[in-house]
Write a protein that holds these residues in place. Structure first.
Motif, PDB file in Angstrom:
ATOM      1  N   PRO A 196       0.837  -1.209   0.000  1.00 50.63           N
ATOM      2  CA  PRO A 196       0.000   0.000   0.000  1.00 50.63           C
ATOM      3  C   PRO A 196       0.869   1.255   0.000  1.00 50.63           C
ATOM      4  O   PRO A 196       2.035   1.219   0.422  1.00 50.63           O
ATOM      5  CB  PRO A 196      -0.786  -0.117   1.316  1.00 50.63           C
ATOM      6  N   ALA A 197       0.304   2.344  -0.444  1.00 52.55           N
ATOM      7  CA  ALA A 197       1.075   3.586  -0.577  1.00 52.55           C
ATOM      8  C   ALA A 197       1.609   4.090   0.757  1.00 52.55           C
ATOM      9  O   ALA A 197       2.628   4.784   0.807  1.00 52.55           O
ATOM     10  CB  ALA A 197       0.205   4.658  -1.231  1.00 52.55           C
ATOM     11  N   ASN A 198       0.928   3.744   1.858  1.00 46.94           N
ATOM     12  CA  ASN A 198       1.358   4.247   3.171  1.00 46.94           C
ATOM     13  C   ASN A 198       2.357   3.320   3.865  1.00 46.94           C
ATOM     14  O   ASN A 198       2.720   3.553   5.023  1.00 46.94           O
ATOM     15  CB  ASN A 198       0.145   4.470   4.074  1.00 46.94           C
ATOM     16  N   CYS A 199       2.806   2.278   3.193  1.00 47.74           N
ATOM     17  CA  CYS A 199       3.782   1.351   3.773  1.00 47.74           C
ATOM     18  C   CYS A 199       5.163   1.600   3.170  1.00 47.74           C
ATOM     19  O   CYS A 199       5.296   1.628   1.939  1.00 47.74           O
ATOM     20  CB  CYS A 199       3.374  -0.097   3.515  1.00 47.74           C
ATOM     21  N   PRO A 200       6.180   1.772   4.006  1.00 46.16           N
ATOM     22  CA  PRO A 200       7.529   1.985   3.465  1.00 46.16           C
ATOM     23  C   PRO A 200       8.071   0.722   2.809  1.00 46.16           C
ATOM     24  O   PRO A 200       7.842  -0.388   3.295  1.00 46.16           O
ATOM     25  CB  PRO A 200       8.350   2.362   4.699  1.00 46.16           C
ATOM     26  N   THR A 201       8.776   0.885   1.726  1.00 44.92           N
ATOM     27  CA  THR A 201       9.380  -0.256   1.040  1.00 44.92           C
ATOM     28  C   THR A 201      10.682  -0.646   1.734  1.00 44.92           C
ATOM     29  O   THR A 201      11.157   0.053   2.639  1.00 44.92           O
ATOM     30  CB  THR A 201       9.676   0.091  -0.426  1.00 44.92           C
ATOM     31  N   ILE A 202      11.272  -1.738   1.290  1.00 43.60           N
ATOM     32  CA  ILE A 202      12.517  -2.215   1.900  1.00 43.60           C
ATOM     33  C   ILE A 202      13.628  -1.179   1.748  1.00 43.60           C
ATOM     34  O   ILE A 202      14.409  -0.944   2.674  1.00 43.60           O
ATOM     35  CB  ILE A 202      12.938  -3.558   1.266  1.00 43.60           C
ATOM     36  N   ALA A 203      13.693  -0.540   0.590  1.00 43.78           N
ATOM     37  CA  ALA A 203      14.740   0.468   0.351  1.00 43.78           C
ATOM     38  C   ALA A 203      14.589   1.657   1.292  1.00 43.78           C
ATOM     39  O   ALA A 203      15.584   2.217   1.769  1.00 43.78           O
ATOM     40  CB  ALA A 203      14.691   0.940  -1.101  1.00 43.78           C
ATOM     41  N   VAL A 204      13.346   2.036   1.567  1.00 39.84           N
ATOM     42  CA  VAL A 204      13.100   3.165   2.477  1.00 39.84           C
ATOM     43  C   VAL A 204      13.404   2.757   3.913  1.00 39.84           C
ATOM     44  O   VAL A 204      14.025   3.513   4.675  1.00 39.84           O
ATOM     45  CB  VAL A 204      11.642   3.654   2.341  1.00 39.84           C
ATOM     46  N   MET A 205      12.987   1.567   4.291  1.00 42.68           N
ATOM     47  CA  MET A 205      13.245   1.086   5.651  1.00 42.68           C
ATOM     48  C   MET A 205      14.741   0.976   5.923  1.00 42.68           C
ATOM     49  O   MET A 205      15.199   1.214   7.043  1.00 42.68           O
ATOM     50  CB  MET A 205      12.575  -0.272   5.859  1.00 42.68           C
TER      51      MET A 205
END
Length: 393
Positions: free
Chosen positions: A265-274
């Protein structure tokens, strides 16, 4: 508030620090550490205050500040320093930690309260930062006290320019870097975060560049070594010289390699962001960026090779995120219009080209150093040979 609860608690706290004789010997769990004194009472009173402040009720906190809580806490802290006793060390450390946590809670969002905390408050923070590093392994609460101290730098100093300047004048940045040089993982993230914020103060750069650690190590060299240590722990692929091995994924960790990209979902950070939040690389990049990548003193060839990667950290990370977007689009069976597809492919290619450019620059640095080493070796050989021939005449 109607019953003047804050005032009564502070009055009791004042009694706890008074010099009145108190010879009762408690034998219960709650009396631990306070035999023949009022330290046990003080400990629980401060715990109560800490719990109250942590509720973030502005009415309560304002009333506490107006009744002189911050000044009283600083006074108590100073007394615990001047009357240190090895037998009561554990309880005193807990008291000191709670004082700093309460101060942090009161001062965090208020410049006027930070000004009340003042230079006296900064002095007690500096006192803790000068603690012998060996004590952090003693298990008596020094680690907790240091965490509380670092938190109080965030909340009680940063944002108040007069206190920031005083902290710098008293060589606070040197002490922070000394702590960072211990390379204790549990402290590094917090210290680097403080460094990032402090670097907004234009006076900080000179202090950071002036610091010297063991073997004349500079701050820049320390940060780059921390980067390499972090990447080794994360399993980032580098060759024996520290060069990029995969130009498509120059920052990828073992965890990122193992995790498959899935639509989120758009409000969930991706692995790269995390990844940005879960390790110290972003903070090291931020600090070095504020110090100016071009003029960093005391770096070795290996450091310069690593610095090439750090310099392009943001570009690589943006490339990772765009790659995730492209992969998610494919997984969701969406077909972008020709223009969007062309743009996505161009962004991906540009990111890889940056990786290739950095790898090429790294190779150039390594080759230049190798040639320099050969020249230096030749000079030494010529010098030795010349002396030998002179000696045989």
């Amino acid at each position: 508030m109607l019953c003047q609860g804050n005032a009564r608690i502070l009055a009791f706290l004042k009694w706890c620090e008074s010099e009145d004789s108190f010879m009762i010997h408690g034998n219960s769990f709650h009396g631990t550490g306070g035999r023949g004194n009022k330290l046990a009472h003080m400990r629980y009173t401060l715990r109560l205050l800490r719990a109250m402040v942590s509720l973030e009720d502005e009415t309560v906190n304002t009333d506490l500040c107006e009744t002189g809580t911050i000044q009283q806490l600083i006074g108590i802290f100073k007394n615990t320093i001047s009357k240190s006793n090895d037998k009561e060390e554990a309880i005193v450390l807990e008291i000191q930690s709670d004082i700093l946590l309460i101060s942090s809670g009161l001062c965090e969002h208020s410049i006027p309260r930070k000004e009340i905390f003042g230079t006296e408050g900064v002095d007690i923070i500096l006192h803790v930062m000068k603690t012998d590093p060996k004590k952090f392994q003693s298990g008596l609460g020094y680690n907790v006290l240091l965490f509380s101290t670092l938190d109080s730098i965030w909340c009680c100093i940063l944002g108040c320019y007069t206190l920031e300047d005083y902290f710098l004048e008293k060589e606070g940045i040197f002490l922070l870097l000394d702590l960072l040089a211990l390379k204790q993982k549990k402290f590094c993230n917090l210290i680097l975060g403080i460094m990032v914020e402090f670097c907004d103060n234009p006076k900080t750069t000179a202090h950071v560049n002036a610091w010297r650690g063991k073997k004349d190590q500079t701050a820049a060299s320390l940060l780059i070594k921390l980067w390499r240590k972090e990447e080794k722990e994360l399993g980032v692929k580098r060759d024996k010289h520290g060069k990029i091995m995969d130009t498509k994924k120059p920052l990828f960790t073992n965890f990122q390699e193992e995790q498959k990209i899935i639509p989120l979902p758009a409000n969930c950070p991706t692995i790269a962001v995390m990844d940005v939040a879960e390790n110290i690389r972003a903070k090291i990049y931020a600090v070095l960026g504020k110090l100016d990548f071009e003029n960093l003193p005391g770096l070795s060839t290996e450091d310069f090779v690593t610095l090439c990667i750090i310099h392009r950290y943001l570009d690589f990370k943006i490339g990772e995120i765009w790659n995730e977007i492209y992969e998610e689009i494919k997984l969701e069976s969406l077909r972008p219009i020709a223009t969007d597809k062309h743009i996505l492919e161009a962004i991906t290619a540009a990111s890889e080209n940056i990786g290739k450019m950095v790898a090429s620059l790294q190779s150039e640095i390594i080759e230049t150093q190798a040639r320099q080493d050969v020249q230096n070796e030749q000079k030494v050989y010529t010098k030795v040979s010349h002396r030998y021939h002179r000696g045989t005449r």
